[in-house]
Design an enzyme around this catalytic site. Structure first.
Site, short mmCIF file in Angstrom:
data_model
loop_
_atom_site.label_atom_id
_atom_site.label_comp_id
_atom_site.label_asym_id
_atom_site.label_seq_id
_atom_site.Cartn_x
_atom_site.Cartn_y
_atom_site.Cartn_z
N GLU A 95 0.79 -1.27 -0.08
CA GLU A 95 -0.22 0.07 0.02
C GLU A 95 1.03 1.29 0.01
O GLU A 95 0.65 2.21 -0.60
CB GLU A 95 -0.92 -0.02 1.17
CG GLU A 95 -2.10 -0.93 1.06
CD GLU A 95 -1.80 -2.52 1.36
OE1 GLU A 95 -0.57 -2.96 1.74
OE2 GLU A 95 -2.56 -3.30 0.75
N HIS A 116 -12.38 -6.51 7.40
CA HIS A 116 -13.15 -6.20 6.11
C HIS A 116 -14.34 -5.15 6.54
O HIS A 116 -15.20 -4.92 5.53
CB HIS A 116 -13.66 -7.18 5.14
CG HIS A 116 -12.64 -8.03 4.65
ND1 HIS A 116 -11.98 -9.24 5.70
CD2 HIS A 116 -11.57 -8.15 3.63
CE1 HIS A 116 -11.06 -9.88 5.01
NE2 HIS A 116 -10.96 -9.30 3.70
#
Ligand SMILES: Cc1ncc(C[n+]2csc(CCOP(=O)(O)OP(=O)(O)O)c2C)c(N)n1
Ligand SMILES: [Mg+2]
Length: 737
Positions: free
Chosen positions: A468, A538
C-alpha cells in the site's frame, strides 16, 4: 601543474572517461570545502541560538559532489535526503538559500520557514521537497520516473487544459531524463526501500538509488540494520540494475561510478544502485554526540578517511594547487559561508498571517462547481442520452448502482483527461494481456475498475505490487509531475501501511514547500461494515483519523449519484482526496440513479437535506443515511418529524447547512458508523455545543458503533454497529427532552 582559480567560472563538464582536468579537481574541492564550511557556519549559529537545528553533510561530500556532477540540474529529477548539502550545492542551491532555511526566513526558497534546514526543495533545479521521514522519497522518485516515461510516450498528455488541475501544472519532460534519490544505510531497513526497488526493477525505470553508508543510523551500527552488514549483497539479485560499491570519500571514483550509473539509466537499461562508503565526523546531528556509543579507535579510523583532507592532499601531491593557493581558496570560501549567514540573519521572517497558506490549493476551490451542478443533473443526463439516440436514452435513464456510476465517472474522466492513470491491487482486467482475448477480466475485487484496462490500455490501468505504501508513494511522484493518479486501496482495513505516505507526504507536500510542489491524487477506498461476516479486517471505519490530516480532502458519498458527482470533483480538483466508498452501498437498490452525464460534478462541502423535518436534525453520512431514513419513517409514525442531513464530504464539511438545520429544529444527533469515542461526531458535537448553544433545546447526541472492532458472528456485528433502532431511540429521547 598549478591552475588559476576563479569562483565565477562555470564548472567544466566532467568527461565520462580520461583523467579529471586540474580545473575539475579544483572545482570538486571547492564544492566539498564550501559545503563543509556552510555546515561549520550553521553549527556556530546554532551555538549562538540564531538557528534552531543543524545536521551536516560532513564526510559525505565526495560522494554527493560526484553524484551531482553526473546529473543535469533542472533536467533530471532529484529526491534527496537531509544529509545532501554538497549534492544540492553542486546542483545549484546557493549558500544563501541554505542559510535562509536555517534561520527560518520568509524568503527561504525551500519552505518559507516551515521546514528544518537541509530539507531541500527547488522547482528550478527539479529538487522535489523532501521530508524528515526516512526513505519515503524513494517511492516518489519511482512515481516521478514513471510519469516522465509516460509523458515522453504520450506528449499530448502534457497539454494544459482549462477547467481543472491541469491549468496549474506545467509539465516538463525529456525522453532520457534520470531520477536520482538517496538515503542512509540505516534507512534501507524501511519497507519502502524494498518497495521502491521492486517497482524500479520490474519496470526498468531510470532511477539512480544512492545509499550513503556512514556505518551508523544515529547510534545504531550497520550490522543491526543490515544482515551481514552490506546492503549491496542483499539487493544484488534485483534484475535490470547497474550495481556499484564505491569508496565514498574518493571524489573521482564516485564521479566515475555515477557517470556509469546515469549512462545506464539514460540508455533505458533500468535503474542503478550506487553504494558509497562514507564517514560521519560530526556525529549524527548537532543534537548527537557519537563519543557516547563509538570507540575512540573507530572514530580515529574514520577521521583518516575524511574526504576533504584526502582531496586537499591530492591537490597538493599532484601539484595542482600550492599550499598558498589552497589557503587563499579556503579563505574566500570561509568568507562566502559567513556572508551567506549574515545575509540570512537580516532576511524578513514569515508573517503569522501566512500560516494557513498552501494547506490546500490556492488556485482551485473544490467547493465551487466544476461541471454542471446538481440542478443540471437531469438535463445533463438527458442531453447525454439524446446524443445516444432512443436506446441510449433508455440506458441513460435506467437507475444504476453506485458501483456502476463510479465506474462510469472513471471512464468519462479517463476519456477527457489523458493524465489520469489508475492502479492498485487487482484493479486491472488482467496483467497478462493476452488472456483478455478469452477472459472477461477482474477489474477490482469489487469490480469498480472493470473494463478500464481493456478500454484505456495497460499503460494507464495496471496492477501494483501488493504494497500500500508503494501505491500512495508512487502517486506522490506522479502528482508532482502534473499527472493525476486515481489509485485504489483494496480495503480501508489495509490502508495503514500507506498512512505514512498519506499524512507525512501526499497531504503535506504543498504546505511544506510553501506552495512550490503539490501531490494531488485520488485515493479510492472501499470502507465500512454491515456485511454480515465481514469481520474485523473487512469492516473497519476510521474516517476521523483522516479528517484530522490538514491538506487532505475526505469524501464519503451515500448513494450513486453523489458518488459520481463527487468523484468527478475529486479528480478535477488540485488537492489530494481520500474517496471513501461504502462497500454495503455499492449495489444497494437504495441510492441507484440514472447516469447524470459526463459533466456532472458536485462541489465539496455541500451537505444535502435528504429529508426535511422540523423536530430533530440527524447529521450523518455513508451507510447511516439509508438507516436514518428508515428510522425517520418510524419516528413519523410516532409524531416526530426528523430532518436528515447527508454531509457527503467530511473535510471540508458544510457547517452552514448544519447551523441552519439546528437553528430550525433545536435538537441534533450526529450519527456515524465509526466508533463513538474520538469519532467524527465528537468534533461536530463540540462545535455545535460551542457555537449553537443558544439554539439548543436539548444536549447534542452522538451515535456510533461500540468502541471495538466488528466481529464476524452476525449476532455480534448487529450489536456492535449502530442500527436504525439505536437512532430511533435517540430521536425519541431528544424530542421528549
Ligand atoms: C521514518 C523515520 N523514522 C525515524 C526517524 C528518526 N531518524 C532520523 S535520522 C535517523 C537515522 C538514519 O540513519 P541513516 O539512514 O543511516 O542515515 P544517516 O543519518 O546516517 O545519513 C533516524 C532513526 C525518521 N526521521 N524517520
Ligand atoms: Mg547512516
Amino acid at each position: 601543474m598549478v591552475v588559476a582559480i576563479s569562483s565565477a567560472s562555470a564548472p567544466e563538464e566532467p568527461k565520462a572517461d580520461g583523467p579529471l582536468s586540474p580545473g575539475q579537481m579544483v572545482e570538486i574541492y571547492r564544492l566539498m570545502y564550501l559545503s563543509r564550511r556552510i555546515d561549520d557556519r550553521e553549527i556556530l549559529l546554532k551555538r549562538q541560538q540564531k538557528i534552531f537545528f543543524q545536521i551536516s553533510a560532513a564526510g559525505h561530500e565526495a560522494l554527493q559532489v560526484g553524484a551531482a556532477l553526473a546529473l543535469k540540474p533542472g533536467y533530471d529529477w532529484v529526491f534527496p535526503y537531509y544529509r545532501d548539502r554538497a549534492l544540492c550545492l553542486t546542483l545549484g542551491v546557493t549558500p544563501t538559500d541554505m542559510m535562509l532555511q536555517a534561520v527560518g526566513a520568509a524568503t527561504d526558497p525551500a519552505s518559507g520557514g516551515r521546514q528544518m534546514p537541509t530539507h531541500w526543495s527547488s522547482r528550478k533545479l527539479h529538487i522535489v521537497s523532501t521530508s524528515s521521514s526516512t526513505t519515503t522519497q524513494l517511492l516518489h522518485a519511482v512515481g516521478c520516473a514513471e510519469a516522465g516515461r509516460y509523458f515522453s510516450r504520450h506528449p499530448e498528455a502534457a497539454a494544459k487544459a482549462d477547467g481543472d488541475y491541469r491549468a496549474y501544472h506545467d509539465v516538463e519532460f525529456h525522453g532520457d531524463e534520470v531520477v536520482f534519490t538517496s538515503l542512509g544505510e540505516g534507512s534501507t531497513s524501511q519497507g519502502e526501500f524494498w518497495e521502491a526497488l521492486n517497482t524500479a526493477s520490474n519496470q526498468k525505470l531510470p532511477v539512480v538509488f544512492c545509499v550513503e553508508d556512514n556505518g551508523y543510523a544515529i547510534s545504531v551500527p550497520v550490522e543491526v540494520n543490515t544482515p551481514g552488514g552490506n546492503i549491496s549483497r542483499l539487493v544484488a539479485n534485483f534484475p535490470n540494475f547497474y550495481f556499484a560499491e564505491v569508496d565514498g570519500t574518493d571524489a573521482e571514483a564516485c564521479l566515475r561510478v555515477f557517470q556509469a550509473a546515469v549512462a545506464h539509466c539514460r540508455a533505458g537499461l533500468g535503474p542503478a544502485f550506487v553504494h558509497g562508503y562514507t564517514v560521519r565526523p560530526y556525529s549524527h546531528s548537532f543534537s548527537d554526540d557519537d563519543k557516547l556509543y563509538r570507540s575512540s579507535g573507530e572514530r580515529e579510523a574514520d577521521a583518516l578517511r575524511d574526504p576533504l583532507a584526502k582531496m586537499q592532499m591530492r591537490l597538493l601531491r599532484e601539484g595542482i594547487l600550492t599550499e598558498e593557493q589552497i589557503n587563499e581558496l579556503e579563505h574566500r570560501l570561509d568568507h562566502e559561508a559567513a556572508e551567506a549567514g549574515e545575509r540570512a540573519l537580516e532576511a524578513p521572517l514569515p508573517e503569522v498571517g501566512s500560516i494557513l497558506r498552501h494547506v490546500y490549493s490556492e488556485d482551485i476551490d473544490p467547493t465551487a462547481v466544476f461541471g454542471s451542478n446538481e440542478t443540471a443533473q437531469v438535463t445533463g443526463g438527458a442531453a447525454a442520452a439524446s446524443r445516444n439516440g432512443k436506446a441510449g436514452a433508455d440506458k441513460a435513464s435506467a437507475p444504476r448502482t453506485m458501483s456502476d456510476l463510479i465506474n462510469a465517472c472513471l471512464v468519462d474522466e479517463m476519456q477527457r483527461d489523458p493524465r489520469i492513470v489508475v492502479y492498485g491491487e487487482d484493479v486491472a482486467d488482467a496483467s497478462r494481456e493476452a488472456a483478455l482475448a478469452e477472459v472477461k477480466g477482474k477489474g477490482g475485487v469489487f469490480k469498480l475498475t472493470a473494463g478500464l484496462q481493456t478500454k484505456f490500455g495497460s499503460e494507464r490501468v495496471f496492477n501494483s505490487p501488493l504494497a500500500e505504501a508503494n501505491i500512495v508513494g508512487r502517486a506522490v511522484g506522479y502528482g508532482v509531475r502534473g499527472m493525476k493518479p486515481v489509485v485504489e486501496i483494496q480495503f480501508f482495513d489495509y490502508i495503514w501501511p500507506a498512512m505514512h505516505q498519506i499524512r507525512n507526504e501526499m497531504a503535506l507536500m504543498r504546505w511544506r514547500s510553501n506552495g512550490a510542489w503539490a501531490a494531488p491524487a485520488v485515493i479510492r477506498v472501499p470502507i465500512g461494515g454491515y456485511l454480515t461476516g465481514g469481520s474485523i479486517y473487512h469492516s473497519q471505519s476510521g474516517e476521523s483519523i483522516f479528517t484530522h490530516i490538514p491538506g487532505l480532502r475526505v469524501v464519503f458519498p451515500s448513494n450513486g449519484l453523489d458518488a459520481n458527482g463527487l468523484l468527478r470533483t475529486a479528480i478535477r480538483c488540485d488537492d489530494p482526496v481520500l474517496f471513501l466508498e461504502h462497500k454495503r452501498l455499492y449495489r444497494e437498490t437504495w441510492g441507484r440513479a440514472p447516469y447524470p452525464g459526463p459533466e456532472f460534478a458536485i462541489p465539496f462541502g455541500k451537505a444535502k437535506i435528504v429529508r426535511p423535518g422540523t423536530h430533530v436534525t440527524v447529521v450523518t453520512y455513508g451507510a447511516l443515511v439509508p438507516r436514518a431514513l428508515q428510522t425517520a419513517q418510524k419516528a413519523k409514525n410516532q409524531g416526530v418529524d426528523v430532518e436528515i442531513l447527508d454531509l457527503r464530504t467530511l473535510s471540508p464539511y458544510d457547517w452552514e447547512a448544519i447551523s441552519i438545520s439546528v437553528r430550525k429544529t433545536n435538537r441534533v444527533i450526529v450519527a456515524h458508523e465509526d466508533m463513538l469515542s474520538w469519532g467524527y461526531g465528537a468534533e461536530l458535537a463540540a462545535r455545535i455545543a460551542d457555537e449553537l448553544f443558544d439554539s439548543l433545546d436539548a444536549p447534542v447526541r452522538r451515535i456510533g458503533s461500540m468502541d471495538t472492532f466488528v466481529a464476524y458472528q452476525p449476532l455480534l456485528e448487529d450489536v456492535i454497529l449502530p442500527q436504525p433502532e439505536t437512532i430511533l431511540k435517540a430521536i425519541l429521547e431528544l424530542k421528549a427532552y
